[in-house]
Design an enzyme around this catalytic site. Structure first.
Site, PDB file in Angstrom:
ATOM      1  N   LYS A  42     -19.803  35.943  95.272  1.00  0.00           N
ATOM      2  CA  LYS A  42     -19.815  35.334  96.596  1.00  0.00           C
ATOM      3  C   LYS A  42     -19.781  33.811  96.497  1.00  0.00           C
ATOM      4  CE  LYS A  42     -19.524  38.818  99.033  1.00  0.00           C
ATOM      5  NZ  LYS A  42     -18.629  39.251  97.961  1.00  0.00           N
ATOM      6  N   ARG A  52      -5.961  38.689 106.288  1.00  0.00           N
ATOM      7  CA  ARG A  52      -5.202  39.329 105.213  1.00  0.00           C
ATOM      8  C   ARG A  52      -4.204  38.381 104.552  1.00  0.00           C
ATOM      9  NH1 ARG A  52      -4.802  45.080 105.077  1.00  0.00           N
ATOM     10  NH2 ARG A  52      -6.279  46.049 106.482  1.00  0.00           N
TER      11      ARG A  52
END
Length: 609
Positions: free
Chosen positions: A486, A27
């Site tokens: 991606k 995160r």
């Protein structure tokens, strides 16, 4: 964004805090820090870089204490640096860790400077520390100081405070950024994600919007935005703590790519039965709601937005009702038209995506018939605030670039479309065919993963490239978009996706022998059109990399390299054709030597605007 861990215990908590940060590092990983109360003093260590840098520093200079807070950062205000790293302090008394953005920090900073406070960082978090310190002067009560302070804040925050002379408590506050409280035996913990705390507890309660809580070793006292006490029970978590183990894989991303057959099987388990899907998998009142739906509005961000775009094609072709898809950050800031009997659908891996959550709150005021969240995290804000919810059961996804969360979202969305379509005339025979197609997906993904060595070899061709184009048509256009996302996320190669029919409207100008063109080419009614688009590329010396059906008309030849994929059902082809694009981006990133799981400037859960 960012990871928070805190503890109030009778043992040294620094090792628990560091392990929690390791589990939350996906995160945020610009910097990390920890602070504990030891004999009425705050011991604080911060380091630029990843949690390992902090852990190494603590091995050289250990700190001890039973109450502490820790943070791993994804920078918003102020560059990544040790001085801007959390925890932040006000003098020697108040310490804080914070996720979110305080929008009125400049105004508050000016007021606090006028009262004599000095600022040593560029962060908005330091403003909160000084604000609480100022409010603490009134009565020496940390809880009331935080309650008064948060009423002055505009923006989002998940924050944890401690005071050096109050070693038996920490105060937590939540607005727009998630916080969870965990219960041990004679100890309590807090975190921004329950994953951080699974080694020490499986008993959790979630802080709701606008709440402040006093967390002590034996008790938790929760207050709403009006400072009224709230009753809440701890609940047992069903989340697995093994997600942080890479097993035999080099990276979490590769592990999660290979977990997709099992993940989708989990998504389907108990939800498809004898060729049918029950409306009730979306909630207790789902049958009544879905039978009345005449339009769908979907909002999402990033990868979830791409899954929503695929669902639009499915919805309008199968259910024969309009489906609008919009980026959440755009939807929440414009006036929009709400059709009659419309279902508002939000999609988010974490269930805490700030813009998506805000869009849901806007939609509740706009008159939608009902709301549904498609999410991977039970108990998340999006799930709790929606009328209906569908858990994708992907399991914890650690790699920042989403893989199994995306494909399980697609599986869940297709189930939703089938249920809505049945209420709009789809025959039971067609339902059975679609359910059978869904049940075939795990096996088809396993077969597509067998192409991994072929894709790894092709990835070498991209290692020195700076740009790439991805092309698709129909429901494969969003899959091309996902493939481009991606590649750019983890390899840092500039990649863009286009609907193949748009080539002549601009992108064709970019194509030459240095430009790799990735084409998603299943065997469907648009294949002949797509072949014409590919010829346009070949005529301009573009290098084609074709993800094709194994029964399709493509073979390797000069300027064309083909990856053949088995996909028996056209409706589920977008899920299957995603797999080689994930593998391609992964192998290109490995060859280029980038940080696959923690790409620069990105973090997993976007809990700020």
């Amino acid at each position: 964004m960012c990871g928070i861990v805190g503890a109030v215990a009778q043992r040294d908590v620094a090792p628990i805090l560091i392990e929690g940060l390791r589990r939350l590092e996906y995160r945020g990983y610009d910097s990390a820090g920890v602070a504990v109360i030891n004999n009425d003093n705050i011991e604080r260590v911060r380091r630029l870089g990843k949690v390992k840098e902090l852990s190494d520093a603590l091995e050289i200079t250990p700190i001890s204490g039973g109450t502490g807070i820790a943070h791993t950062r994804w920078a918003t205000h102020g560059e990544p640096s040790e001085i801007n790293a959390h925890p932040h302090v006000s003098g020697t008394d108040i310490t804080i860790v914070h996720n979110g953005i305080i929008e009125n920090h400049e105004e508050l900073r000016a007021e606090l400077r006028g009262k004599g406070y000095e600022f040593v960082t560029e962060t908005d978090t330091e403003v909160m520390a000084h604000l609480v310190a100022e409010e603490y002067k009134a009565d020496g009560d940390l809880l009331r100081a935080v309650q008064r302070s948060v009423k002055q804040l505009h923006g989002a925050y998940g924050a944890v405070f401690m005071h050096r002379t109050n070693p038996d408590e920490i105060i937590v506050a939540r607005s727009g950024s998630p916080l969870v409280i965990g219960k041990g035996i004679g100890e309590m913990f807090v975190a921004s994600d329950q994953l951080a705390l699974l080694p020490v507890t499986r008993q959790f309660m979630f802080l709701e919007e606008g709440e402040v809580a006093k967390v002590e070793r034996e008790s938790v006292s929760i207050f709403d935005s009006n400072d009224e006490p709230q009753a809440r029970e701890f609940e047992e978590s069903t989340v697995s703590h093994d997600a942080t183990d890479k097993g035999p894989y080099r990276h979490y991303m590769l592990k999660e790519i290979y977990e997709q057959p099992e993940a989708i099987a989990n998504t389907l388990e108990g939800r498809v039965n004898n060729g049918d899907i029950s409306d009730e998998i979306f909630g207790v009142n789902a049958k009544e709601i879905l039978s009345e739906i005449k339009a769908i509005q979907i909002v999402a961000c990033g990868t979830s937005y791409h899954s929503a775009m695929v669902a639009k094609y499915w919805c309008e072709s199968l259910a024969n009702i309009p489906c609008q898809v919009e980026i959440a950050s755009e939807y929440r800031y414009r006036k929009s038209f709400v059709p009659d009997n419309a279902l508002f659908v939000t999609i988010s891996q974490s269930g805490e995506t700030a813009d998506t959550l805000a869009a849901l709150r806007v939609a509740k005021e706009q008159g939608f018939m009902s709301s549904l969240s498609i999410c991977n995290v039970p108990g998340s804000s999006l799930v709790r605030e929606s009328d209906l919810a569908f858990m994708t059961r992907a399991g914890a996804e650690i790699g920042v670039a989403s893989t199994k969360a995306f494909t399980t979202q697609l599986a869940g969305l297709l189930m939703l479309v089938i249920c809505v379509a049945r209420h709009n005339g789809l025959s039971e025979d067609e339902v059975k065919k679609l359910v059978h197609a869904l049940e075939s997906v795990p096996g088809e993904i396993k077969r597509s993963l067998e192409q991994d060595p072929v894709i790894e070899a092709l990835a070498e061709d991209f290692s020195e490239k700076h740009h790439s184009l991805f092309l698709g048509r129909g429901e494969q256009y969003p899959i091309a978009m996902e493939g481009a996302l991606k590649l750019k996320e983890i390899s840092y190669i500039h990649a863009e996706a286009y609907a193949a029919g748009e080539l002549k409207h601009g992108p064709l100008a970019l194509i030459d022998h240095e430009m790799p063109i990735v084409v998603v080419a299943p065997k469907n009614e648009l294949l002949e059109k797509l072949k014409s688009n590919m010829e346009e590329v070949r005529a301009r010396s573009g290098q084609l990399y074709v993800i094709a059906d194994h029964e399709g008309p493509f073979n390797d030849e000069p300027g064309v390299k083909v990856i053949k994929i088995e996909s028996a059902h056209e409706i589920t082809a977008p899920i299957i054709f995603t797999i080689p694009l994930q593998l391609l981006s992964y192998h290109v990133a490995v060859i280029k030597g980038t940080d696959v799981d923690q790409p620069r400037n990105l973090a997993k859960s976007v809990t700020v605007e």
